[in-house]
Scaffold this motif. Sequence first.
Motif, short mmCIF file in Angstrom:
data_model
loop_
_atom_site.label_atom_id
_atom_site.label_comp_id
_atom_site.label_asym_id
_atom_site.label_seq_id
_atom_site.Cartn_x
_atom_site.Cartn_y
_atom_site.Cartn_z
N LEU A 83 0.82 -1.22 0.00
CA LEU A 83 0.00 0.00 0.00
C LEU A 83 0.86 1.26 0.00
CD1 LEU A 83 -3.06 -0.66 2.37
CD2 LEU A 83 -3.04 -0.49 -0.13
N ARG A 84 2.11 1.14 0.42
CA ARG A 84 2.98 2.32 0.44
C ARG A 84 3.40 2.75 -0.96
NH1 ARG A 84 6.82 0.89 5.69
NH2 ARG A 84 5.08 0.73 7.17
N LYS A 85 3.06 1.93 -1.96
CA LYS A 85 3.32 2.32 -3.34
C LYS A 85 2.24 3.26 -3.87
CE LYS A 85 5.86 -1.90 -4.54
NZ LYS A 85 5.98 -3.05 -5.47
N ALA A 86 1.21 3.47 -3.07
CA ALA A 86 0.13 4.37 -3.47
C ALA A 86 0.61 5.82 -3.42
CB ALA A 86 -1.08 4.19 -2.58
N GLU A 87 -0.03 6.66 -4.23
CA GLU A 87 0.27 8.10 -4.20
C GLU A 87 -0.89 8.84 -3.55
OE1 GLU A 87 0.32 9.90 -8.12
OE2 GLU A 87 -0.86 8.23 -8.93
N ARG A 88 -0.56 9.87 -2.80
CA ARG A 88 -1.59 10.70 -2.18
C ARG A 88 -2.01 11.80 -3.14
NH1 ARG A 88 0.45 11.74 4.08
NH2 ARG A 88 0.19 9.58 4.81
N LEU A 89 -3.33 11.94 -3.31
CA LEU A 89 -3.88 12.94 -4.21
C LEU A 89 -4.70 13.97 -3.43
CD1 LEU A 89 -5.18 10.53 -7.02
CD2 LEU A 89 -2.96 11.67 -6.91
N TRP A 90 -4.63 15.21 -3.88
CA TRP A 90 -5.41 16.32 -3.31
C TRP A 90 -5.22 16.43 -1.79
CZ3 TRP A 90 -8.08 12.50 -6.32
CH2 TRP A 90 -8.09 12.80 -7.68
N GLU A 91 -3.98 16.25 -1.37
CA GLU A 91 -3.68 16.28 0.06
C GLU A 91 -3.98 17.66 0.66
OE1 GLU A 91 -0.32 14.52 3.12
OE2 GLU A 91 0.13 14.64 0.98
N ASN A 92 -4.67 17.62 1.79
CA ASN A 92 -5.08 18.82 2.54
C ASN A 92 -6.10 19.69 1.79
OD1 ASN A 92 -3.39 18.22 4.79
ND2 ASN A 92 -1.63 19.07 3.66
N ARG A 399 -10.95 9.61 7.82
CA ARG A 399 -10.45 10.81 8.48
C ARG A 399 -9.20 11.43 7.84
NH1 ARG A 399 -9.06 9.38 14.57
NH2 ARG A 399 -8.50 11.58 14.58
N SER A 400 -8.55 10.75 6.92
CA SER A 400 -7.34 11.30 6.30
C SER A 400 -7.67 12.46 5.36
CB SER A 400 -6.59 10.22 5.52
OG SER A 400 -6.08 9.24 6.39
N PRO A 401 -6.75 13.43 5.22
CA PRO A 401 -7.00 14.60 4.34
C PRO A 401 -6.51 14.37 2.92
CG PRO A 401 -5.03 14.98 5.62
CD PRO A 401 -5.54 13.62 6.04
N PHE A 402 -6.80 13.21 2.35
CA PHE A 402 -6.37 12.91 0.99
C PHE A 402 -7.05 11.64 0.51
CE2 PHE A 402 -3.13 11.55 4.08
CZ PHE A 402 -3.24 10.17 3.96
N ILE A 403 -6.98 11.41 -0.81
CA ILE A 403 -7.36 10.14 -1.42
C ILE A 403 -6.06 9.49 -1.90
CG2 ILE A 403 -8.50 9.06 -3.41
CD1 ILE A 403 -10.64 11.23 -3.24
N CYS A 404 -5.93 8.19 -1.71
CA CYS A 404 -4.76 7.49 -2.22
C CYS A 404 -5.13 6.73 -3.49
CB CYS A 404 -4.19 6.53 -1.18
SG CYS A 404 -3.23 7.34 0.11
N ARG A 405 -4.15 6.62 -4.39
CA ARG A 405 -4.37 5.87 -5.63
C ARG A 405 -3.23 4.89 -5.82
NH1 ARG A 405 -4.72 9.15 -11.20
NH2 ARG A 405 -2.49 9.45 -10.74
N LEU A 406 -3.60 3.63 -6.00
CA LEU A 406 -2.63 2.55 -6.15
C LEU A 406 -2.74 1.96 -7.55
CD1 LEU A 406 -0.55 0.65 -4.71
CD2 LEU A 406 -2.51 -0.83 -4.15
N ASN A 407 -1.63 1.94 -8.27
CA ASN A 407 -1.58 1.32 -9.59
C ASN A 407 -1.49 -0.20 -9.41
OD1 ASN A 407 -0.91 0.32 -12.16
ND2 ASN A 407 0.20 2.21 -12.70
N LEU A 408 -2.52 -0.92 -9.81
CA LEU A 408 -2.56 -2.36 -9.59
C LEU A 408 -1.50 -3.12 -10.40
CD1 LEU A 408 -6.43 -2.90 -9.43
CD2 LEU A 408 -4.79 -3.12 -7.55
#
Length: 411
Positions: A83-92, A399-408
Amino acid sequence: MRKEGGAGSARCGGGSRLRGERGRGLGTYSSKVFRVTFLTLAASLTVPLLGVTVLLDCPIDPQPISLKEPPLLTGVLEPNIKLRKAERLWENQLVGPESIVNIGDVLFTGTADGKIIKIEDGEIQTIARIGHGPCGTREDEPTCGRPLGIRVGPNNTLFVADAYYGLYEVNPGTGETKMLVSTKTLIEGQKLSFVNDLTVTQDGRKIYFTDSSSKWQRRDYLFLIMEGTDDGRLLEYDTVTKEVKVLMVGLRFPNGVQLSPAEDFVLVQETTMARIRRYYVSGLMKGGADMFVENMPGLPDNIRLSSSGGYWVAMSAVRPNPGFSLLDFLSEKPWIKRMIFKLLSQETVTKFVPKYSLVVELSETGSYRRSFHDPNGVTVAYVSEAHEHNGYLYLGSFRSPFICRLNLQHV
């Protein structure tokens, strides 16, 4: 001179021994005084504390819950850091995007400040809100509203489950909202206090949704888990007749729901019990229920279809084995739960729950296909949902201030 000196030395040596004995006596006496003083002080503090603890009201009435030993985290469930390979989008730029859908490449989600937003070409726009301000605190949540589950209907309208207001239909173009089921309406004599998730038939005729509790609201979800309240329900809303039926009762924190691809059954995540129940809505088994997955490695939140014909299940708290599981430790010890919640707030207790995000893919029969982990929630924290779209997993959070996106393709 020598005699006198000897006598003097003898007298002096005797005096030294005498003083040493007196010193030891005084030291022993002082040590005893310290121990007595310390024990007296400890008792004087402990007894009133215990007394106060007994007299304090406990906000919950916990029941003993029997859980099986958690499954071993081996094989397909072996811990990793995928899951750490995911990128955070629209953070904060948003907070608590619990559930995610898409119409084309436009994403929609509901946030902790009561908004239903769309994200198009990277830009965030509020399209509707069911409640009203102020927002931002625990006390504000019931009036602010909290959109949780969100789905797309056959006419590209949005169906939204708001924890405090009920079921709504939202026009994503105009932002117009239409109430379908209000929490002010008693359903079979019981109020809806915590409307959570929903799943919609392809023709849009039926909406199956969960009410996690008639006692506890969303802001008290930790009380709901720790008390083991079994007043949750699965319900059905008919968009044509406007009727609401109760399909299942006695559930402990029913959470995410998902229709099968053939629409012959609905899967219901029972969070407190770490399992998934199945309710048949058509066919020979219609009206019956059984267990789909039992004794899961974490507390399941939302469930969504995977492109392989199976299901994605998100879990923000795990039951480590090997390791220590707080939930399992406390499950049959209601007296400890009472002590904890007499002295500590929900927010404080939450800090003792280890951050660990886990997403599993289940087959169509409920077996584990693969698992993605983020121990300590380094990148993906408080995961609530895994929504698959165009080869990516979009990971929601309560509760997190972002959406994460993971390339399968990368995992």
